[in-house]
Design an enzyme around this catalytic site. Structure first.
Site, PDB file in Angstrom:
ATOM      1  N   GLU A 135      13.263  -9.726 -14.699  1.00 21.03           N
ATOM      2  CA  GLU A 135      12.059  -9.659 -15.541  1.00 21.03           C
ATOM      3  C   GLU A 135      11.790 -11.005 -16.226  1.00 21.03           C
ATOM      4  O   GLU A 135      11.632 -11.094 -17.446  1.00 21.03           O
ATOM      5  CB  GLU A 135      12.156  -8.518 -16.559  1.00 21.03           C
ATOM      6  CG  GLU A 135      12.179  -7.159 -15.881  1.00 21.03           C
ATOM      7  CD  GLU A 135      11.977  -5.973 -16.827  1.00 21.03           C
ATOM      8  OE1 GLU A 135      11.348  -4.996 -16.411  1.00 21.03           O
ATOM      9  OE2 GLU A 135      12.445  -6.043 -17.990  1.00 21.03           O
ATOM     10  N   GLU A 156      11.750  -1.848 -10.389  1.00 22.05           N
ATOM     11  CA  GLU A 156      12.253  -0.832 -11.319  1.00 22.05           C
ATOM     12  C   GLU A 156      11.137   0.158 -11.615  1.00 22.05           C
ATOM     13  O   GLU A 156      10.018  -0.250 -11.922  1.00 22.05           O
ATOM     14  CB  GLU A 156      12.663  -1.468 -12.663  1.00 22.05           C
ATOM     15  CG  GLU A 156      13.867  -2.366 -12.606  1.00 22.05           C
ATOM     16  CD  GLU A 156      14.264  -2.907 -13.985  1.00 22.05           C
ATOM     17  OE1 GLU A 156      13.766  -2.385 -15.000  1.00 22.05           O
ATOM     18  OE2 GLU A 156      15.061  -3.853 -14.032  1.00 22.05           O
TER      19      GLU A 156
END
Ligand code: CA
Length: 654
Positions: free
Chosen positions: A190, A288
């Site tokens: 991320e 995710e």
């Protein structure tokens, strides 16, 4: 039986021929159906489409005493259960050094490259590939946090890139030595706004290239992925893609997190990923995603989402709702996104380590690192993990229940390829919020809205548990709230009854402009309009304003037709303030079938002196068409008559 023997022989032969082939792959019988889960078949799923599961915490969970079962209810290696369920990729996060000086783990599985080796060996055994997720941090890295590993602190970018290269290479070589089948390596987690303490994109990209170089050298067949979050932020992925292109980052996959409760619509996700795929020629995927199967927390440590969460519930918090959420993500990546190669579920096995108490669980989390953070993390991340350490925030988003049995939703990964039918039934019932005037009879609906297991919405019959005496109480003419419970589709139904002095006037305070109102200007005033000015409004921010310079140029009505209302006695009022009116005729009025039946006079005097004209009580009979309004006529004086009108209220008389 014979066929199995032949297949094993073929596998053994292939193993002998191919270099780097691991231990014998165990035979995995895939799930074929579910009695209760509805799975729509997704057309066109490529054979090698990545159906991934992140189980980074699983070794810490097992060390904590958690046991996982197969679909037969017997204890079984969770990696076999995952493979049987159609999972073909296992993702694991890797932190550089998630331990304090005494060797106490920070938690979150205490995941290092050694964790990845163990998990990788078990995944490989059942024919699944490993997806290695380097955070390049000593603990959690996400869009809001990209802390440098302690060992790299203070390094300039060249030294740090060199350290990242060496660390990545050494780590991957451990996986190679253990014969782990590595399919993809993620360089950073991320990394939307940073990486290993760097926030300048030139430096971020230098680190990414250092990691990527190591991947190419150790696992030339593996894909290099970069991972970002917040697809809902307009233009963000396109801009990131351009920077990666500008700094010539060597990667294959542009991956995104997609949590439906945070990350916007699936349509937007498909658009922003397709744009990157088109513009920069990259593969894309969801790295995710997750969704809750229950609002309940089971480990005494609060969850990311649950009862009362401020989220848009497109899917109920049920096993089927969880499955439907993921099925929609897979469909989006397969059929609506260009170059989509996979979907990975985040931490589908992070269930509670105990059901007794927070204290008991806390001891276990501290010892084995099976909570999201331990108190030891304070040496590295004092303000977040060091303060709010605890258990799993996603135990209600796992695909295993509290006792380690796989949920039916886990089967979706395999069943989306074939589809699976099961009886359609109500999965969740929407609450009914009902408002009645104090004099109106309470009428309970005979149907309520339900979300069905196939994802559709329907009205279904409801039975309310109310007695005549309950109804009599609710019908008493007083302001009050009542809770009513019932049953619909086998589930609890709930209605909240609010008895209030109902105002039949819509947009009664002009907050929606002149909507619902008819302004009739009879003498060509200079100004009559809805004005936004808090200080000149009786309530809210807006009111009806008028002003006109010339004498006798103010004459108008502001009227609203409220139609047919229940027969009974009502009162009506409206308020005004203003000045320089001179001779004036101002009144609030009620019309029945077009004729004025009641009036209440008002006056404008000076600024901020509100006058309310109230018709205390008038009779409305069945079927009458009712309108209410204000009539204003001023001769004007000085600079011209002006005024402000607000708050029309029509409700039951006392
Ligand atoms: Ca929890």
């Amino acid at each position: 039986m014979k066929r199995i023997i032949i297949m094993l022989t073929t596998a053994a032969l292939l193993c002998g021929l191919l270099s780097g082939c691991g231990e014998k792959t165990a035979k995995v019988e895939k799930v074929k159906s579910s009695d209760s889960l509805i799975v729509r078949k997704i057309e066109g799923i490529p054979e090698d489409f990545i159906m991934g599961m992140d189980v980074s915490s699983v070794l810490a969970e097992e060390a904590s005493g958690v046991k996982y079962c197969g679909y037969d209810g017997k204890e079984q290696d969770i990696f076999l259960t995952l493979a049987q369920s159609g999972i073909n990729y296992i993702r694991v996060r890797v932190w550089n050094d998630p331990f304090d000086e005494k060797g106490n783990g920070f938690g979150g599985g205490n995941c290092t490259i050694d964790t990845a080796v163990e998990i990788g060996k078990r995944a490989t055994q059942y024919g699944m590939k490993l997806l290695v997720d380097f955070h390049y941090s000593d603990f959690w890295a996400d869009p809001g946090k990209q802390m440098v590993p302690r060992a790299w602190a203070g390094m300039d970018i060249d030294a740090k890139a060199d350290a990242a290269y060496k660390y990545t290479k050494e780590s991957l070589e451990k996986l190679k030595a253990a014969k782990v089948s590595v399919g993809m390596v993620q360089v950073g987690n991320e990394t939307t706004g940073g990486l290993a303490g760097e926030t300048d994109w030139k430096n971020i990209c230098a680190l990414m290239n250092a990691g990527s170089k190591a991947v190419r050298e150790v696992f030339p067949e593996a894909l290099v992925a970069l991972h970002f979050a917040n697809p809902e932020k307009e233009g963000s992925y396109y801009t990131i893609g351009r920077r990666l292109d500008y700094y010539m980052v060597d990667y294959d996959v542009f991956a995104s997190s997609y949590y439906p409760f945070w990350h916007g619509t699936l349509e937007n996700l498909a658009n922003v990923l397709t744009q990157v795929a088109d513009e920069y020629g990259k593969k894309v995927m969801v790295m995710e995603t997750s969704y809750a199967f229950t609002p309940e927390d089971t480990d005494f440590s609060g969850n990311t989402i649950g009862e009362g969460s401020n989220v848009i519930k497109n899917y109920p918090y049920t096993v089927q709702g969880q499955a439907n959420s993921v099925i929609d993500v897979i469909d989006t990546i397969v059929n609506k996104t260009k170059s989509g190669i996979g979907v990975v579920y985040w931490e589908g096995a992070w269930i509670t380590v105990g059901t007794e108490s927070w204290e008991k669980n806390h001891e276990i989390w501290e010892k084995y690192g099976s909570g999201w953070a331990s108190s030891y993390a304070s040496v590295y991340d004092p303000d977040d993990a060091g303060k709010y350490y605890g258990g799993s925030a996603v135990d209600n988003q796992a695909m295993f229940d509290v006792s380690g049995h796989p949920l039916e939703s886990l089967k979706l990964w395999q069943l989306v390829r074939t589809g699976n039918d099961a009886p359609v039934k109500a999965d969740a019932v929407e609450d009914s919020l009902l408002t009645f005037d104090i004099n109106a009879p309470v009428v309970l609906p005979d149907k309520v809205n339900a979300v069905m297991t196939d994802g559709t919405r329907q009205s279904i019959p409801v039975t309310w548990n109310v007695t005549q005496s309950d109804l009599d109480k609710m019908n008493a003419p007083q302001a009050a709230k009542y809770d009513v419970y019932g049953e619909a589709g086998g589930m609890r139904a709930y209605a909240q009854i609010s008895k209030i002095k109902y105002n039949y006037v819509k947009n009664h305070s002009f907050e929606d402009g002149d909507e619902n109102w008819v302004i009739t200007d009879l003498a060509k005033a200079d100004q009559i309009y809805v004005e936004s000015k808090v200080t000149d409004s009786l309530t809210g921010e807006k009111h009806l304003h008028f002003w006109s310079a010339a004498k006798n140029s103010v004459e108008f009505t502001a009227e609203q037709n409220v139609g047919k209302i229940p027969a009974g006695r009502y009162s009506f009022s409206m308020s005004i303030m203003g000045g320089d009116g001179g001779a004036q005729d101002i009144y609030a009025y009620v019309k029945a079938d077009g004729e004025i039946i009641a009036k209440a006079p008002m006056k404008i005097t000076w600024y901020d002196s509100w006058d309310t004209g109230t018709i205390e009580s008038f009779e409305v009979s069945d079927g009458q068409d009712i309108s209410v309004g204000i009539y204003v006529k001023c001769a004007g004086e000085g600079g011209g008559a002006w005024g402000k009108i607000d708050d029309a209220i029509l409700n039951s008389a006392d």
